[in-house]
Write an enzyme that holds these catalytic residues in place. Structure first.
Site, mmCIF file in Angstrom:
data_model
loop_
_atom_site.group_PDB
_atom_site.id
_atom_site.type_symbol
_atom_site.label_atom_id
_atom_site.label_comp_id
_atom_site.label_asym_id
_atom_site.label_seq_id
_atom_site.Cartn_x
_atom_site.Cartn_y
_atom_site.Cartn_z
ATOM 1 N N ARG A 91 -16.955 1.171 -0.572
ATOM 2 C CA ARG A 91 -15.721 1.889 -0.901
ATOM 3 C C ARG A 91 -15.904 2.980 -1.972
ATOM 4 N NH1 ARG A 91 -10.739 -2.209 -1.081
ATOM 5 N NH2 ARG A 91 -9.665 -0.380 -0.305
ATOM 6 N N ARG A 93 -7.663 -0.025 -6.755
ATOM 7 C CA ARG A 93 -8.027 1.338 -6.398
ATOM 8 C C ARG A 93 -7.005 2.357 -6.907
ATOM 9 N NH1 ARG A 93 -12.133 0.995 -3.822
ATOM 10 N NH2 ARG A 93 -12.158 3.119 -3.048
ATOM 11 N N ASN A 152 0.797 -1.223 0.000
ATOM 12 C CA ASN A 152 0.000 0.000 0.000
ATOM 13 C C ASN A 152 0.832 1.277 0.000
ATOM 14 O OD1 ASN A 152 -2.216 -1.574 -0.175
ATOM 15 N ND2 ASN A 152 -2.803 -1.406 1.991
#
Ligand code: EPU
Length: 446
Positions: A133, A104, A34
């Protein structure tokens, strides 16, 4: 060469796992998924080369590298975990539809593409098994910076003459929205102030990288990030922080199986809340020459935890921890405050013998956005329970590690499908699990 997204369509293999033995040994932490994916996006802000070290060999990285290639980036590996990305010119401002719903990352490219090309059409991330989300905070913030946004069913179209600085207050400290606005603000005209920003270590890693690239960014102690826009950014060389989710996953595995696992490269400063939780449940840790070691210190006992934004207990630590809690004496509670639907995976654990009950009440010290709205966002885990082998199908990345743990704690043999979800975010899971003594085989699917 096959595109990485083709590997998301089906599993290349299943796992066959025999459990019931303590796991002991040492693994090296990979770079943080991430963080690295956002650093790769940041490289689009400059026409100069950027080099990243400690890049994990995971599907998610290959997905993002493929996306960058579509936009004009050259990708050169100079070692197994070192990559140089260089985008002298943006050659396309859109990504193929195949990237819609894949991950994403595309929406984070809006700022860089607006600065370099003035317009973009990018696929939307879509919902997933853990919650809806949405990306309203991202798009509202970009709108406040002067972007014209048109949202379509599967994509978002954006154009702008030049983004400008402004004050933006995030309704919730969203990781993605903070990153999106931070990336967009670096080359905007004037100063952008993001109030209520997320300050996860992965975001700080992005701030450090951007600062090396020439950005002027300041992070205050009250969740305010201030960015003074500059005219140009340059290349940078940066080592990605170690993955604190992978570290916590192996720590929980050591405690759940009553073994001892060292994670080389693990950094205590990124794990403070997790380490407290590990101690309270009956585990312990100690620094080693090059990382941290984790083990079970005494019989595990129930704890009460709730997930939260940094420096709270990460939502991505929740699943491996819940699995460890199935081995703790008494009833533990886990209140999930980040995502409304992140306990769906516990159903398959119940079929293995775990005792997990869900409720839509907030079982924590404070309420959260999901109190009594029908979202099963708190869990009661009663243990210790003997788990038995089963066939499991991984629904998402973090649940995936919990399932591997379940199979390793259980007596007997389990088979695990959906391995592509695990492999998109955990580097060489089979190799690392074998290194701590796990009996895990891969079975090709065809
Ligand atoms: N939210 C909104 N609107 C927005 C943005 C977020 O309502 O515009 C809500 C979300 O629905 C969610 C909450 O805010 O309920 C937090 O979402 P956030 O934006 O912080 O999460 P994210 O950026 O989409 C990243 C990680 C997740 C991790 C979360 C929380 C990446 C690619 N993903 O997601 O990681 O759980 O932050 O820390 O960085 C994973 O690695 O498996 C994973 C899911």
């Amino acid at each position: 060469m096959a595109k990485a997204y083709e590997h998301m369509a089906h599993d290349r293999h299943w796992y066959r796992i025999s459990g019931g033995v303590p796991l002991t040994g040492s693994v090296a932490a990979a770079g943080a998924k991430n963080s690295v994916t956002k650093l790769l996006v940041a490289s689009l802000l400059t026409d100069k080369p950027c080099t990243l070290r400690r890049v994990p060999d995971i599907l998610e990285v290959h997905l993002v590298l493929d996306m960058l290639t579509e936009l004009g980036t050259t990708v050169e590996w100079s070692g197994p975990d070192e990559v140089t990305v260089h985008t002298p010119k943006i050659t396309a401002t859109t990504l193929p539809d195949a990237y819609s719903g894949v991950n994403r990352i595309p929406v984070l490219m809006i700022g860089p593409l607006l600065h370099r090309a003035g317009e973009t059409l990018l696929p939307l991330p879509g919902g997933c098994t853990i919650g809806k989300r949405p990306i309203d905070f991202h798009l509202d913030g970009l709108g406040e910076m002067g972007a014209f946004v048109t949202q379509e069913l599967r994509s978002v179209k954006v154009h702008a003459d030049r983004l400008h600085g402004t004050h933006i207050t995030l309704p919730f400290p969203s990781v993605g929205a903070t990153e999106n606005l931070l990336l967009a603000a670096t080359l905007a005209k004037g100063t952008t102030v993001i109030h209520g920003a997320a300050v996860e270590p992965e975001i700080i890693d992005l701030v450090l990288f951007l600062q090396q690239m020439g950005a002027l960014v300041n992070v205050e102690t009250d969740r305010t990030i201030t960015v003074e826009g500059v005219e140009k950014l340059r290349g940078a060389v940066h080592s990605v922080i170690p993955d604190r989710i992978e570290t916590a996953s192996f720590a929980a595995l050591a405690v759940a199986t009553d073994g001892r696992i060292e994670v080389q490269g693990a950094q205590q400063q990124h794990l403070v809340t997790f380490l407290n939780a590990i101690r309270r449940v009956g585990g312990d840790f100690a620094p080693t020459d090059d990382g941290l070691a984790f083990w079970r210190e005494r019989p595990l006992t129930a704890v009460h935890l709730e997930t939260g934004v940094h420096p709270g207990f990460m939502t991505d630590w929740q699943q491996p921890f819940v699995l460890a809690l199935t081995q703790a004496e008494g009833t533990s509670t886990m209140h999930e405050t980040i995502y409304e639907d992140r306990f769906g995976y516990t159903q398959q654990l119940a079929a293995m013998g775990a005792n997990v009950a869900l409720t839509d009440n907030c079982l924590g010290t404070g309420g959260c956005r999901y109190n009594r709205r029908g979202h099963q966002h708190s869990a009661l885990i009663t243990g210790p329970t003997k788990l038995h082998g089963a066939h499991l199908t991984i629904p998402d990345l973090r649940a995936g590690f919990a399932y591997i743990m379940a199979a390793l704690v259980a007596e007997g043999t389990s088979t695990v499908a959906g391995t592509r979800y695990l492999e998109r975010g955990y580097e060489d899971p089979v190799g690392k699990l074998r290194a701590v003594g796990a009996q895990i085989e891969t079975i090709p699917t065809h």
